[in-house]
Design a protein around this motif. Structure first.
Motif, PDB file in Angstrom:
ATOM      1  N   HIS A  84       1.374  -7.756  -1.591  1.00 53.39           N
ATOM      2  CA  HIS A  84       0.766  -9.054  -1.299  1.00 53.39           C
ATOM      3  C   HIS A  84       0.215  -9.114   0.125  1.00 53.39           C
ATOM      4  O   HIS A  84      -0.851  -9.692   0.357  1.00 53.39           O
ATOM      5  N   LEU A  85       0.929  -8.506   1.059  1.00 57.12           N
ATOM      6  CA  LEU A  85       0.542  -8.575   2.473  1.00 57.12           C
ATOM      7  C   LEU A  85      -0.539  -7.567   2.840  1.00 57.12           C
ATOM      8  O   LEU A  85      -1.161  -7.690   3.893  1.00 57.12           O
ATOM      9  N   GLY A  86      -0.737  -6.574   1.993  1.00 55.57           N
ATOM     10  CA  GLY A  86      -1.754  -5.565   2.272  1.00 55.57           C
ATOM     11  C   GLY A  86      -1.159  -4.251   2.706  1.00 55.57           C
ATOM     12  O   GLY A  86      -1.169  -3.912   3.894  1.00 55.57           O
ATOM     13  N   ALA A  87      -0.636  -3.507   1.763  1.00 54.91           N
ATOM     14  CA  ALA A  87       0.013  -2.233   2.057  1.00 54.91           C
ATOM     15  C   ALA A  87      -1.008  -1.216   2.565  1.00 54.91           C
ATOM     16  O   ALA A  87      -2.205  -1.341   2.292  1.00 54.91           O
ATOM     17  N   PRO A  88      -0.555  -0.195   3.309  1.00 57.68           N
ATOM     18  CA  PRO A  88       0.854   0.074   3.633  1.00 57.68           C
ATOM     19  C   PRO A  88       1.339  -0.726   4.840  1.00 57.68           C
ATOM     20  O   PRO A  88       0.552  -1.055   5.729  1.00 57.68           O
TER      21      PRO A  88
END
Length: 287
Positions: A84-88
């Protein structure tokens, strides 16, 4: 610091966001703890970074999020948050949170570019034949008893923690903020927000599934730093991770780099400035 609601399988988790940088570190706390236990670490993040500290299922602002509990569930939540937060993203876990972090990194390595374990994550030896309920009472029984207590006021709850043998000598504003965040209830009936059901389920999983965490460590494809304390939950020696166990897993898990953090216990390694700054450095150092 601001509050977030993050989607995970079957619901949403509450989290605290410290900082406004584009680089993201996600944090998972201990078995009776909360997101606020990472306040000191967050203060030492360099510019350009944010720390997203989760309240895991059954704790803090996620106290009403139902199970399933256990490390599989917590690892799945960590993976969902990273996506959701933008991996990695970078990942840090303390105590129980370290076990969840190891599992998440082992199963979904593409979501994490570094892993920091704080006084947890290594399999602890258990007897070949053991009664899980009896061992649970011996290991986490005192913590659960505290969860069932009520206090006259938030101040009384703070005073209880201030006298804790592992905290009393190094009491600080971060510890007080952590305790106040955990307190809920009306005067005369103040208590912890942590769910005893979650603690028992997670504690059982840590005991019954102990060997599986060794499999996770051997499977790691993400560089991992282990910062461990020489003293334990009551400020006594040895620590939660005795040196022979650390040495064993340093050989077994090629990507694991252990570091002893001198003059700390299971709590002060996370919630005092010197060690917290070291955690922040390991979490954000250039690859």
């Amino acid at each position: 610091m601001r509050s977030l609601q993050l989607p995970v399988p079957g619901g949403t988790l509450h989290a605290l966001r410290f900082g406004d940088g584009d680089r993201i570190a996600v944090a998972a706390h201990g078995i009776t703890a909360s997101a606020m236990s990472f306040r000191a670490v967050a203060r030492h993040l360099p510019g350009g970074w944010s720390l997203i500290a989760l309240d895991l299922r059954g704790r803090g602002g996620s106290a009403d999020v139902p199970g399933p509990y256990g490390m599989d569930a917590h690892a799945a939540d960590l993976a969902a948050v990273a996506e959701h937060l933008g991996a990695p993203v970078a990942l840090v876990g303390q105590s129980m949170g370290a076990y969840a972090a190891v599992r998440a990194a082992a199963r979904t390595p593409q979501l994490f570019d570094r892993l920091v374990l704080v006084d947890g994550g290594l399999p602890l030896p258990v007897p070949a034949q053991f009664d899980a309920d009896r061992l649970l009472e011996l290991t986490i029984g005192p913590a659960v008893a505290r969860l069932r207590e009520t206090y006259a006021s938030v101040e009384a709850y703070v005073d209880f923690f201030r006298a804790h043998p592992a905290l009393a000598g190094e009491w600080n504003d971060d510890m007080e903020a952590y305790v106040r965040y955990d307190a809920v209830g009306e005067p005369g009936a103040v208590r912890s927000r942590t769910s005893t059901e979650a603690v028992y389920a997670d504690g059982r999983d840590l005991l019954v599934g102990a060997a599986s965490f060794g499999d996770d460590l051997r499977a790691l494809a993400v560089p991992a730093t282990l910062l461990h304390a020489p003293r334990g939950m009551l400020g006594q020696e040895p620590g939660m991770l005795p040196q022979p166990i650390v040495d064993h897993w340093a050989v077994q898990a090629p990507l694991l780099a252990p570091e002893l953090v001198a003059d700390t216990n299971h709590y002060t390694i996370l919630m005092t400035d010197g060690p917290a700054e070291r955690i922040a450095r390991r979490l954000t150092a250039p690859a």
